[in-house]
Design an enzyme around this catalytic site. Structure first.
Site, PDB file in Angstrom:
ATOM      1  N   GLN A 161       0.798  -1.226   0.000  1.00  0.00           N
ATOM      2  CA  GLN A 161       0.000   0.000   0.000  1.00  0.00           C
ATOM      3  C   GLN A 161       0.833   1.279   0.000  1.00  0.00           C
ATOM      4  O   GLN A 161       0.343   2.334  -0.364  1.00  0.00           O
ATOM      5  CB  GLN A 161      -0.963  -0.016   1.201  1.00  0.00           C
ATOM      6  CG  GLN A 161      -1.998  -1.118   1.069  1.00  0.00           C
ATOM      7  CD  GLN A 161      -2.915  -1.197   2.269  1.00  0.00           C
ATOM      8  OE1 GLN A 161      -2.606  -1.883   3.240  1.00  0.00           O
ATOM      9  NE2 GLN A 161      -4.045  -0.522   2.222  1.00  0.00           N
ATOM     10  N   ASN A 205      -7.769  -5.906  14.534  1.00  0.00           N
ATOM     11  CA  ASN A 205      -8.072  -4.789  13.634  1.00  0.00           C
ATOM     12  C   ASN A 205      -9.565  -4.513  13.715  1.00  0.00           C
ATOM     13  O   ASN A 205     -10.384  -5.396  13.449  1.00  0.00           O
ATOM     14  CB  ASN A 205      -7.728  -5.137  12.181  1.00  0.00           C
ATOM     15  CG  ASN A 205      -6.231  -5.292  11.958  1.00  0.00           C
ATOM     16  OD1 ASN A 205      -5.433  -5.173  12.891  1.00  0.00           O
ATOM     17  ND2 ASN A 205      -5.842  -5.560  10.730  1.00  0.00           N
ATOM     18  N   ASN A 262      -1.923 -10.727   8.454  1.00  0.00           N
ATOM     19  CA  ASN A 262      -2.901  -9.674   8.663  1.00  0.00           C
ATOM     20  C   ASN A 262      -4.254 -10.077   8.072  1.00  0.00           C
ATOM     21  O   ASN A 262      -4.334 -10.475   6.907  1.00  0.00           O
ATOM     22  CB  ASN A 262      -2.440  -8.379   7.991  1.00  0.00           C
ATOM     23  CG  ASN A 262      -3.410  -7.246   8.232  1.00  0.00           C
ATOM     24  OD1 ASN A 262      -3.538  -6.759   9.346  1.00  0.00           O
ATOM     25  ND2 ASN A 262      -4.135  -6.854   7.187  1.00  0.00           N
ATOM     26  N   GLU A 263      -5.291  -9.970   8.877  1.00  0.00           N
ATOM     27  CA  GLU A 263      -6.680 -10.173   8.436  1.00  0.00           C
ATOM     28  C   GLU A 263      -6.892 -11.410   7.560  1.00  0.00           C
ATOM     29  O   GLU A 263      -7.364 -11.289   6.423  1.00  0.00           O
ATOM     30  CB  GLU A 263      -7.193  -8.918   7.707  1.00  0.00           C
ATOM     31  CG  GLU A 263      -7.147  -7.680   8.591  1.00  0.00           C
ATOM     32  CD  GLU A 263      -7.886  -6.481   8.001  1.00  0.00           C
ATOM     33  OE1 GLU A 263      -8.377  -6.568   6.866  1.00  0.00           O
ATOM     34  OE2 GLU A 263      -7.982  -5.455   8.706  1.00  0.00           O
ATOM     35  N   GLU A 307      -4.961  -2.279  14.161  1.00  0.00           N
ATOM     36  CA  GLU A 307      -5.499  -1.329  13.182  1.00  0.00           C
ATOM     37  C   GLU A 307      -6.818  -0.765  13.685  1.00  0.00           C
ATOM     38  O   GLU A 307      -7.612  -1.483  14.292  1.00  0.00           O
ATOM     39  CB  GLU A 307      -5.757  -1.976  11.807  1.00  0.00           C
ATOM     40  CG  GLU A 307      -4.520  -2.202  11.003  1.00  0.00           C
ATOM     41  CD  GLU A 307      -4.817  -2.767   9.608  1.00  0.00           C
ATOM     42  OE1 GLU A 307      -5.908  -2.512   9.054  1.00  0.00           O
ATOM     43  OE2 GLU A 307      -3.944  -3.481   9.087  1.00  0.00           O
ATOM     44  N   ARG A 314       4.224  -0.102  12.940  1.00  0.00           N
ATOM     45  CA  ARG A 314       3.837  -1.405  12.410  1.00  0.00           C
ATOM     46  C   ARG A 314       3.827  -1.326  10.887  1.00  0.00           C
ATOM     47  O   ARG A 314       3.014  -0.614  10.309  1.00  0.00           O
ATOM     48  CB  ARG A 314       2.451  -1.808  12.929  1.00  0.00           C
ATOM     49  CG  ARG A 314       1.911  -3.088  12.312  1.00  0.00           C
ATOM     50  CD  ARG A 314       0.538  -3.442  12.889  1.00  0.00           C
ATOM     51  NE  ARG A 314      -0.017  -4.649  12.304  1.00  0.00           N
ATOM     52  CZ  ARG A 314      -1.006  -4.658  11.388  1.00  0.00           C
ATOM     53  NH1 ARG A 314      -1.541  -3.536  10.980  1.00  0.00           N
ATOM     54  NH2 ARG A 314      -1.459  -5.811  10.917  1.00  0.00           N
ATOM     55  N   HIS A 322       0.951  -9.350   4.413  1.00  0.00           N
ATOM     56  CA  HIS A 322      -0.210  -8.452   4.350  1.00  0.00           C
ATOM     57  C   HIS A 322      -0.752  -8.478   2.908  1.00  0.00           C
ATOM     58  O   HIS A 322      -0.585  -7.517   2.164  1.00  0.00           O
ATOM     59  CB  HIS A 322       0.198  -7.050   4.794  1.00  0.00           C
ATOM     60  CG  HIS A 322      -0.953  -6.157   5.172  1.00  0.00           C
ATOM     61  ND1 HIS A 322      -1.027  -5.497   6.375  1.00  0.00           N
ATOM     62  CD2 HIS A 322      -2.087  -5.824   4.506  1.00  0.00           C
ATOM     63  CE1 HIS A 322      -2.143  -4.782   6.431  1.00  0.00           C
ATOM     64  NE2 HIS A 322      -2.806  -4.960   5.299  1.00  0.00           N
TER      65      HIS A 322
END
Ligand code: NAG
Ligand code: NAG
Ligand code: NAG
Ligand code: NAG
Length: 495
Positions: free
Chosen positions: A42, A329, A189-190, A398, A100, A145
């Site tokens: 990102q 998150n 992540n997620e 998050e 992070r 991620h």
């Protein structure tokens, strides 16, 4: 003397009572850590520089630009690959305790495995980590991620049973090169969001449309990969490096209009328990409600086995307890009631979960279609996690607010303040073991399918300037003050 000591006791009692209600008492413990989050794809750009290999998001955005709201991609993004010094300056200005960020797997291992070690990739992250440490900012690293090496996707990606081995091997490289300075690791992540979008519905790279099966295989491999990475660390690195390993999962909170706690629990088990129950619960394995529902639905569909993979006794034991902290998150909440059974035709996580969700008209709406501001939902989640997982150490990894990138971002200021108030309450009034909070995000960045049309940054990034100029938003000063004082403004700002 006697009189004095009585006075002292009275005085002590007074301080005790008064101390607990003192209006200007800090809202967060002295040891509480504040940070900001980003992710490699990102912000970094530099997509084909210095030997980096392609990830599923490079290939996905190149072959299907039409899936991104504004037709953009992550080729340059916020160009953090070339602006490490500016990013460090921003972190210093904000005064965070930790940063992070995620590591791009294909910058380190362009083909996904050890056949392709890329020294320049290691050099890039060494530079970033050294500068963080030099500025007393703790590096907190997400290993994965969403940016899977494309070479691994060619052989089935996250649904290949060998995936956990590939991941362990990658994790081993990260510990070896960075573990002397990195003491906080998040493996994934997620997972639920990633697996549903990428291997269930197939709306995100690598576009595998296998609802009802693909998302469950993907999560199954992720928790196995997580456990392998954890055991590898404990076996080969922990004694020397002494760091902590966790995983970050996302969840909404679920309110029930009829105060049916079973529906709240059902929603949370399907969203959070799916990933976290096998790792953090006392019993291990997937949540009972998922095992029962999905086995029964699979049988009605005429299948010989459940679409939810079976974790045998030894695998359950291997996965259970493989975490030192719990990454959460949180962005939004919903009201929930039990949805109708959708029939045997189109199995999916959604149809298994039967969460008929709705929103409250009083909730403030953010720029993203899904975003409603519900700070109390974060409090609800933290209390549920405390009860469900034996008051595990939690970091909110998050939490953030989407808008159009305006500099006067009052919506973000209110969202940040009110979510932090819930964190403070969870700690002080409910004894939740929350040790840190990380805001998403340090700067505006490539928001996946939304491209650059939805902005989450404390810094505005000018995506049309060649230097990707960063400009502080109003929220930056507010967060800076909270970090400095460990106090929240009393007065509610409105937007
Ligand atoms: C996935 O497949 C189903 C059934 O074939 C179809 O209805 C749906 O539109 C597909 N989704 C995507 C994102 O291609
Ligand atoms: C919640 O679940 C328990 C156990 O399955 C059941 O006995 C109880 O009736 C349920 N409560 C509601 C309100 O549905
Ligand atoms: C969801 O709830 C609404 C309102 O109660 C209802 O009208 C709708 O039919 C429900 N949908 C499903 C799939 O259960
Ligand atoms: C963004 O950069 C472009 C090109 O340098 C410049 O013309 C524009 O004014 C900048 N926008 C903002 C909001 O600073």
């Amino acid at each position: 003397m006697r009189c004095r000591s009585v006075l002292c006791i009275l005085c002590f009692v007074f301080v005790e009572i008064y101390g607990s209600v003192k209006p200007n008492e800090n809202d967060f413990p002295a040891t509480f850590k504040f940070g900001v989050s980003t992710a490699a794809f990102q912000i970094e750009g530099g997509w084909n520089e210095d030997g980096r290999g392609p990830s599923i998001w490079d290939i996905g955005t190149a072959t299907h630009p039409e899936i991104i709201a504004d037709g953009t991609n992550g080729n340059i993004a916020a160009d953090s690959y070339h602006h490490v010094d500016r990013d460090i300056e921003m972190l210093r200005e904000l005064g965070v305790n930790f940063y992070r960020f995620s590591i791009s797997w294909t910058r380190i291992l362009p083909n996904g495995d050890l056949s392709s070690m890329n020294r320049l990739g290691i050099q890039y992250y060494n530079g970033l980590i050294d500068k963080l440490v030099a500025n007393s900012i703790e590096p907190m690293v997400t290993m994965y991620h969403f940016d899977l090496p494309y070479e691994i996707q060619k052989i089935g990606g996250l649904t290949n049973p060998l995936f956990p081995q590939y991941f362990e091997s990658y994790a081993n490289v990260l510990y070896s090169y960075f573990g002397d300075r990195v003491k906080w690791w998040m493996t994934f992540n997620e997972p639920s969001k990633h697996c549903i979008s990428a291997y269930g519905i197939g709306e995100e790279p690598p576009f595998v449309n296998a609802t009802g099966i693909g998302e469950y295989l993907c999560v199954d491999n992720i928790i196995k990969a997580h456990a392998r990475a954890y055991h590898r660390y404990k076996k080969d690195f922990f004694k020397q490096q002494g760091g902590k390993i966790g995983i970050s999962a996302n969840s909404r909170f679920f309110f029930s209009r009829t105060k049916d706690r079973n529906m709240t629990d059902r929603g949370l088990q399907y969203c959070l328990g799916w990933i976290m129950h096998p790792i953090y619960s006392k019993s291990g394995g997937y949540p009972g409600v998922m095992i029962r529902d999905i086995a029964s639905n699979s049988q009605m569909e005429g299948r010989e086995w459940s679409r939810l993979p079976n974790l045998d006794v030894s695998t359950k034991a291997y996965i259970k307890g493989t975490a030192d902290f719990f990454g959460l998150n949180y962005y939004t909440s919903r009201y929930v009631e039990l949805g109708a059974y959708a029939g045997t035709e189109n199995p999916s996580w959604e149809n298994d979960a039967r969460l008929n969700c709705s929103v409250d008209p009083s909730w403030k709406k953010g720029k993203s279609s899904w975003s409603y501001s519900v700070p109390e939902g974060l409090g609800g989640l933290l209390r549920w996690i405390k009860e469900e997982y034996d008051n595990v150490e939690v970091i909110v990894t998050e939490n953030g607010w989407p808008d159009d990138g305006r500099l006067n971002d009052d919506g973000r200021i209110e969202s940040l303040t009110e979510h932090l108030r819930q964190v403070s309450k969870a700690i002080k009034e409910h004894g939740c073991n929350v040790v840190g909070y990380s805001h998403w995000s340090l700067m505006d960045n490539f928001e996946w399918l939304a491209g650059y049309s939805e902005r989450f940054g404390l810094y505005y990034v000018n995506m049309s300037s060649p230097e990707r100029t960063r400009i502080p938003k109003k929220s930056l000063g507010v967060y800076k003050k909270i970090i400095e004082s460990k106090k929240l403004a009393e007065k509610l700002l409105t937007f």
